[in-house]
Write an enzyme that holds these catalytic residues in place. Structure first.
Site, PDB file in Angstrom:
ATOM      1  N   LYS A  15      41.753  -4.928-156.808  1.00  0.00           N
ATOM      2  CA  LYS A  15      43.075  -5.557-156.973  1.00  0.00           C
ATOM      3  C   LYS A  15      42.999  -7.048-156.612  1.00  0.00           C
ATOM      4  O   LYS A  15      43.565  -7.885-157.307  1.00  0.00           O
ATOM      5  CB  LYS A  15      44.126  -4.888-156.063  1.00  0.00           C
ATOM      6  CG  LYS A  15      44.345  -3.419-156.323  1.00  0.00           C
ATOM      7  CD  LYS A  15      45.499  -2.867-155.485  1.00  0.00           C
ATOM      8  CE  LYS A  15      45.253  -2.869-153.990  1.00  0.00           C
ATOM      9  NZ  LYS A  15      44.186  -1.952-153.540  1.00  0.00           N
ATOM     10  N   ARG A  90      53.144   0.216-151.129  1.00  0.00           N
ATOM     11  CA  ARG A  90      52.148   1.244-150.830  1.00  0.00           C
ATOM     12  C   ARG A  90      52.794   2.563-150.439  1.00  0.00           C
ATOM     13  O   ARG A  90      52.094   3.545-150.219  1.00  0.00           O
ATOM     14  CB  ARG A  90      51.310   0.768-149.646  1.00  0.00           C
ATOM     15  CG  ARG A  90      49.922   0.247-150.000  1.00  0.00           C
ATOM     16  CD  ARG A  90      49.299  -0.255-148.724  1.00  0.00           C
ATOM     17  NE  ARG A  90      47.888  -0.312-148.694  1.00  0.00           N
ATOM     18  CZ  ARG A  90      47.153  -1.404-148.884  1.00  0.00           C
ATOM     19  NH1 ARG A  90      47.738  -2.532-149.242  1.00  0.00           N
ATOM     20  NH2 ARG A  90      45.864  -1.365-148.740  1.00  0.00           N
ATOM     21  N   ARG A 128      31.504  -5.059-149.564  1.00  0.00           N
ATOM     22  CA  ARG A 128      32.295  -6.272-149.826  1.00  0.00           C
ATOM     23  C   ARG A 128      32.051  -7.359-148.767  1.00  0.00           C
ATOM     24  O   ARG A 128      31.996  -7.078-147.573  1.00  0.00           O
ATOM     25  CB  ARG A 128      33.776  -5.870-149.830  1.00  0.00           C
ATOM     26  CG  ARG A 128      34.744  -7.005-150.013  1.00  0.00           C
ATOM     27  CD  ARG A 128      36.065  -6.529-150.528  1.00  0.00           C
ATOM     28  NE  ARG A 128      36.684  -5.503-149.712  1.00  0.00           N
ATOM     29  CZ  ARG A 128      37.783  -4.849-150.086  1.00  0.00           C
ATOM     30  NH1 ARG A 128      38.354  -5.116-151.246  1.00  0.00           N
ATOM     31  NH2 ARG A 128      38.307  -3.934-149.308  1.00  0.00           N
ATOM     32  N   ARG A 162      35.153  -7.876-143.743  1.00  0.00           N
ATOM     33  CA  ARG A 162      36.440  -7.528-143.142  1.00  0.00           C
ATOM     34  C   ARG A 162      36.238  -6.495-142.048  1.00  0.00           C
ATOM     35  O   ARG A 162      35.398  -5.609-142.176  1.00  0.00           O
ATOM     36  CB  ARG A 162      37.365  -6.941-144.213  1.00  0.00           C
ATOM     37  CG  ARG A 162      37.989  -7.989-145.099  1.00  0.00           C
ATOM     38  CD  ARG A 162      38.706  -7.407-146.274  1.00  0.00           C
ATOM     39  NE  ARG A 162      39.528  -6.241-145.975  1.00  0.00           N
ATOM     40  CZ  ARG A 162      40.439  -5.743-146.793  1.00  0.00           C
ATOM     41  NH1 ARG A 162      40.645  -6.317-147.965  1.00  0.00           N
ATOM     42  NH2 ARG A 162      41.137  -4.691-146.468  1.00  0.00           N
ATOM     43  N   ARG A 173      41.238   4.798-144.720  1.00  0.00           N
ATOM     44  CA  ARG A 173      42.034   4.045-145.702  1.00  0.00           C
ATOM     45  C   ARG A 173      42.141   4.821-147.012  1.00  0.00           C
ATOM     46  O   ARG A 173      43.202   4.829-147.642  1.00  0.00           O
ATOM     47  CB  ARG A 173      41.418   2.659-145.934  1.00  0.00           C
ATOM     48  CG  ARG A 173      41.632   1.745-144.740  1.00  0.00           C
ATOM     49  CD  ARG A 173      40.750   0.529-144.799  1.00  0.00           C
ATOM     50  NE  ARG A 173      41.060  -0.329-145.915  1.00  0.00           N
ATOM     51  CZ  ARG A 173      40.199  -1.211-146.429  1.00  0.00           C
ATOM     52  NH1 ARG A 173      38.991  -1.328-145.935  1.00  0.00           N
ATOM     53  NH2 ARG A 173      40.563  -1.971-147.434  1.00  0.00           N
TER      54      ARG A 173
END
Ligand code: AMP
Length: 222
Positions: A15, A90, A128, A162, A173
């Protein structure tokens, strides 16, 4: 009347990457609730600390607080001609607040789902890395930087991971997404509003589909 492009999809679906491309090319701002919350790192208030702890556990920040932040951010001048939401709504409660906000602002909501099968997502997240200067997103498995752990555009910047992209938090998550956000996708689908793009390909190929999804959505809104 302007549009609110709502990018939906599991954590790690891409996203953020699509939101950045849309922002650059459509000249409307990307509003990422995750980025807004991460920016609280520099704040010492107990509320900020509480939010950061919730994030590190992979849980969701309470709806009231999240909605209030979105309301304030979207009232800023740069969002007048529409905006891209990345990571909001969300939960069904947040979706209800967004509908109210869109009606007040006179905007239409265009939800686009970036669809990625579950088994891709873990590697997308744990691999990531971000540039701390320009926020360019890399992935050590799928899109490594040219030189080990430094940004292609900022050679002095070591890439960062992160705090919530570790294996444990990633699992929470993903299950939070299934429980809280999946019903919302079903809701947009049932309302005939949802456009779905295949998120397993390269960012530019996904972007082409997002663009087509937007033109179809705009035609059906006119
Ligand atoms: P993201 O960068 O979108 O993956 O978000 C990172 C984290 O920020 C999430 O795991 C949540 O803890 C928090 N967060 C971001 N957006 C929301 C939201 N709309 N509602 C509640 N919590 C959120």
């Amino acid at each position: 009347m302007a549009n609110i492009i709502v990018l939906m999809g599991a954590p790690g679906a891409g996203k953020g990457t699509q939101a950045r491309l849309l922002q650059e090319r459509l000249h409307i701002p990307q509003i990422s609730t995750g980025d807004i919350f991460r920016a609280l790192k520099t704040s010492q208030t107990s509320l900020a600390q509480e939010v950061l702890e919730i994030m590190e556990r992979g849980q969701l920040v309470p709806d009231d607080l999240t909605t209030q932040l979105v309301r304030e951010r979207t009232a800023q001048d740069d969002a007048r001609n529409g905006y891209i939401l990345d990571g909001f709504p969300r939960t069904p409660a947040q979706a209800g607040s967004l509908e109210k906000l869109a009606a007040e602002q006179g905007h239409s909501i265009i939800p686009i789902l970036i669809d990625v099968p579950q088994d891709f997502l873990e590697k997308r997240m744990t691999g990531r890395r971000n540039c701390p200067v320009c926020n360019e997103i890399y992935n050590i498995y799928f899109k490594p930087p040219q030189n080990d752990n430094v940004c292609d555009f900022h050679p002095d910047a070591q890439l960062v991971q992160r705090a919530d992209d570790n294996v444990e938090t990633v699992k929470t998550r993903l299950s939070t997404y299934e429980k809280k956000t999946q019903p919302l996708i079903e809701y947009y689908k049932a309302a005939g509003l949802l456009r779905t793009v295949d998120g397993t390909r390269a960012p530019e190929a996904i972007y082409e589909d997002v663009k087509s999804a937007l033109s179809v959505a705009k035609m059906s809104l006119q």
